[in-house]
Design a protein around this motif. Structure first.
Motif, mmCIF file in Angstrom:
data_model
loop_
_atom_site.group_PDB
_atom_site.id
_atom_site.type_symbol
_atom_site.label_atom_id
_atom_site.label_comp_id
_atom_site.label_asym_id
_atom_site.label_seq_id
_atom_site.Cartn_x
_atom_site.Cartn_y
_atom_site.Cartn_z
ATOM 1 N N ILE A 32 -25.365 -37.868 14.232
ATOM 2 C CA ILE A 32 -24.690 -37.548 13.229
ATOM 3 C C ILE A 32 -23.454 -36.160 13.089
ATOM 4 C CG2 ILE A 32 -25.303 -36.123 10.665
ATOM 5 C CD1 ILE A 32 -26.289 -39.123 10.856
ATOM 6 N N ALA A 33 -24.005 -35.458 14.069
ATOM 7 C CA ALA A 33 -22.873 -34.531 13.830
ATOM 8 C C ALA A 33 -21.456 -34.801 14.407
ATOM 9 C CB ALA A 33 -23.546 -32.900 14.951
ATOM 10 N N ASN A 52 -19.549 -23.199 12.613
ATOM 11 C CA ASN A 52 -21.003 -22.489 11.766
ATOM 12 C C ASN A 52 -21.551 -23.479 10.454
ATOM 13 O OD1 ASN A 52 -20.843 -20.419 13.434
ATOM 14 N ND2 ASN A 52 -18.771 -19.525 12.021
ATOM 15 N N VAL A 53 -20.522 -24.335 10.006
ATOM 16 C CA VAL A 53 -20.986 -25.459 8.567
ATOM 17 C C VAL A 53 -21.381 -26.461 9.656
ATOM 18 C CG1 VAL A 53 -19.946 -27.084 6.972
ATOM 19 C CG2 VAL A 53 -19.066 -24.252 7.561
ATOM 20 N N ARG A 57 -25.636 -27.762 8.291
ATOM 21 C CA ARG A 57 -25.871 -29.113 7.927
ATOM 22 C C ARG A 57 -26.843 -29.240 8.985
ATOM 23 N NH1 ARG A 57 -19.921 -31.971 6.671
ATOM 24 N NH2 ARG A 57 -19.592 -30.568 5.007
ATOM 25 N N GLU A 58 -26.932 -29.809 10.075
ATOM 26 C CA GLU A 58 -27.643 -30.076 11.302
ATOM 27 C C GLU A 58 -28.579 -29.578 10.925
ATOM 28 O OE1 GLU A 58 -24.854 -30.332 15.376
ATOM 29 O OE2 GLU A 58 -26.386 -28.705 14.605
ATOM 30 N N LYS A 59 -28.806 -28.441 10.101
ATOM 31 C CA LYS A 59 -30.809 -27.967 9.734
ATOM 32 C C LYS A 59 -30.781 -28.655 8.785
ATOM 33 C CE LYS A 59 -29.997 -23.211 11.437
ATOM 34 N NZ LYS A 59 -29.499 -21.724 11.551
ATOM 35 N N ARG A 60 -29.737 -28.703 7.962
ATOM 36 C CA ARG A 60 -30.319 -29.394 6.403
ATOM 37 C C ARG A 60 -30.931 -30.970 6.255
ATOM 38 N NH1 ARG A 60 -26.936 -24.901 2.894
ATOM 39 N NH2 ARG A 60 -27.784 -23.738 3.354
ATOM 40 N N CYS A 61 -29.717 -31.365 7.268
ATOM 41 C CA CYS A 61 -29.512 -32.655 7.452
ATOM 42 C C CYS A 61 -31.024 -34.201 7.233
ATOM 43 C CB CYS A 61 -28.206 -33.546 8.123
ATOM 44 S SG CYS A 61 -28.905 -33.376 9.835
ATOM 45 N N VAL A 62 -31.748 -33.308 8.132
ATOM 46 C CA VAL A 62 -33.079 -33.949 8.592
ATOM 47 C C VAL A 62 -34.002 -34.193 6.817
ATOM 48 C CG1 VAL A 62 -35.147 -34.036 9.816
ATOM 49 C CG2 VAL A 62 -33.210 -33.204 10.890
#
Length: 175
Positions: A32-33, A52-53, A57-62
């Protein structure tokens, strides 16, 4: 196509002939990243996303509601991401999509978007204003995909300093 017809309860799992659409899992984050950083994928989306974004996003997408990892059933490879956002544009549900370039031209985008649009409609009351998608005017691949699914141009305008085209998906036939 949806696992529970008539329901858009999250989490949801959708299936097409070749694909599974399911909530983004931790194991999907790398693929996804790549969607956020690949110059070809981001060509009509404002360019690669700042690192940084991407970390945020990696932390929030799961498990994020409405964010579907698009997975090829044959080998479980993540080929893209489809998001369904109710009320995003003038009260309408917006469907967005990105596929990794090595999976372009194989019909995966068409299958995934069709499944997501169907799922979005299932949870909408008959009075809901509908399902839309937005793409840059210059993104001819995306425009062909949307038009191939029966979406029609409703509006064009400049947003994010680029000409955009807003497509609306036709309402399903009355039963």
């Amino acid at each position: 196509m949806a696992s529970a017809p008539g329901s858009t309860v999250w989490p949801a799992a959708l299936a097409t002939r070749r694909l599974a659409l399911r909530p983004v899992a931790a194991a999907d984050v790398g693929a996804i990243a790549r969607l956020w950083t690949d110059p070809e994928v981001r060509r009509h989306l404002g360019g690669p996303v700042d690192s940084n974004v991407v970390r945020i996003r990696e932390k929030r997408c799961v498990g994020a509601p409405g964010a579907f990892a698009v997975v090829r059933q044959a080998d479980q490879a993540v080929v893209g991401l489809v998001t369904v956002e109710p009320g995003a544009r003038d009260g309408r549900t917006e469907v967005s999509y990105q596929l990794l370039p090595e999976h372009w031209g194989q019909g995966y985008g068409r299958e995934a978007v069709a499944a997501a649009v169907t799922w979005a409609r299932e949870g909408s009351p008959s009075s809901a204003p509908g399902v839309v998608a937005l793409t840059q005017q210059a993104n001819l691949r995306s425009r062909r995909l949307l038009e191939g699914l029966g979406a029609t141009v409703e509006d064009s305008f400049v947003e994010w300093d680029e000409p955009q085209v807003l497509y609306v998906f036709p309402s399903p036939p009355a039963e």
